[in-house]
Design a protein around this motif. Sequence first.
Motif, PDB file in Angstrom:
ATOM      1  N   UNK A 167       0.846  -1.407   0.028  1.00  0.00           N
ATOM      2  CA  UNK A 167       0.009   0.096  -0.070  1.00  0.00           C
ATOM      3  C   UNK A 167       0.795   1.401  -0.045  1.00  0.00           C
ATOM      4  N   UNK A 168       2.210   1.153   0.255  1.00  0.00           N
ATOM      5  CA  UNK A 168       3.044   2.391   0.127  1.00  0.00           C
ATOM      6  C   UNK A 168       4.043   2.281  -0.885  1.00  0.00           C
ATOM      7  N   UNK A 169       4.469   3.448  -1.153  1.00  0.00           N
ATOM      8  CA  UNK A 169       5.595   3.542  -2.144  1.00  0.00           C
ATOM      9  C   UNK A 169       7.043   3.778  -1.458  1.00  0.00           C
ATOM     10  N   UNK A 170       8.222   3.370  -1.910  1.00  0.00           N
ATOM     11  CA  UNK A 170       9.560   3.470  -1.244  1.00  0.00           C
ATOM     12  C   UNK A 170      10.518   4.217  -2.150  1.00  0.00           C
ATOM     13  N   UNK A 171      11.462   4.699  -1.621  1.00  0.00           N
ATOM     14  CA  UNK A 171      12.596   5.500  -2.308  1.00  0.00           C
ATOM     15  C   UNK A 171      13.714   5.039  -1.933  1.00  0.00           C
ATOM     16  N   UNK A 172      14.624   5.054  -2.880  1.00  0.00           N
ATOM     17  CA  UNK A 172      16.227   4.634  -2.497  1.00  0.00           C
ATOM     18  C   UNK A 172      16.768   5.746  -1.709  1.00  0.00           C
ATOM     19  N   UNK A 173      16.138   7.098  -1.631  1.00  0.00           N
ATOM     20  CA  UNK A 173      16.711   8.024  -0.894  1.00  0.00           C
ATOM     21  C   UNK A 173      16.542   8.095   0.445  1.00  0.00           C
ATOM     22  N   UNK A 174      15.577   7.233   1.017  1.00  0.00           N
ATOM     23  CA  UNK A 174      15.440   7.260   2.307  1.00  0.00           C
ATOM     24  C   UNK A 174      15.596   5.790   2.949  1.00  0.00           C
TER      25      UNK A 174
END
Length: 199
Positions: free
Chosen positions: A92-99
Amino acid sequence: MRYYLLMKQDEKIRIYLFFGIPGSGKTNVLFKFLRQKILEEKRQCNGKMTERSPYEVISFNDFNICAGEMCRKICRIMSVPCKTGISKTPKDYSYSPAKTYFINTSGKLGEQKTVYDFFSKSDFAAKYFLAIPAVIDLQILNGILEQYSFLKDFQIVLTFCDFADDKKINQVSKFLESRKIKIAGLNTSGTIDGSLEFL
């Protein structure tokens, strides 16, 4: 931070996941570890943090009514974004390599396995921690390890170490060592500025 807790900086999404039975101290460990990472970042940046936090907490812990609200409150204090919602799943969520994400799992074993399965995909560079109370009976510990046999390459954080004497901690440590399970750290009960020592 010790060498084995650092992750390679690449395009994979960095994730720290915390597992454990209800009341094992996994949420306490998560926030103490997050606090250590924030302090480490401040030291590296001469006391200044970037405007946007490089960390985010996602809580799938809807085992009790207070879990999500507790996560939100602590994150507000720490100025870290927090996502939590009843009946939410990792997809349900999106993820970023910056975090870097700190994942608080549910107290329900089946839901913990679902979260593990999602983050064990190749898109993620994940580290898994299983919170185990240091006062635990070895027979019960053996049963818990059987329940969590789906975890691969995980490390133990012994919790409530202030309630166990050195003899008990050594007994649990030897038991885990005999099963080739690494203890990553020792945690005491109490507030997020309390003791969490990584070995």
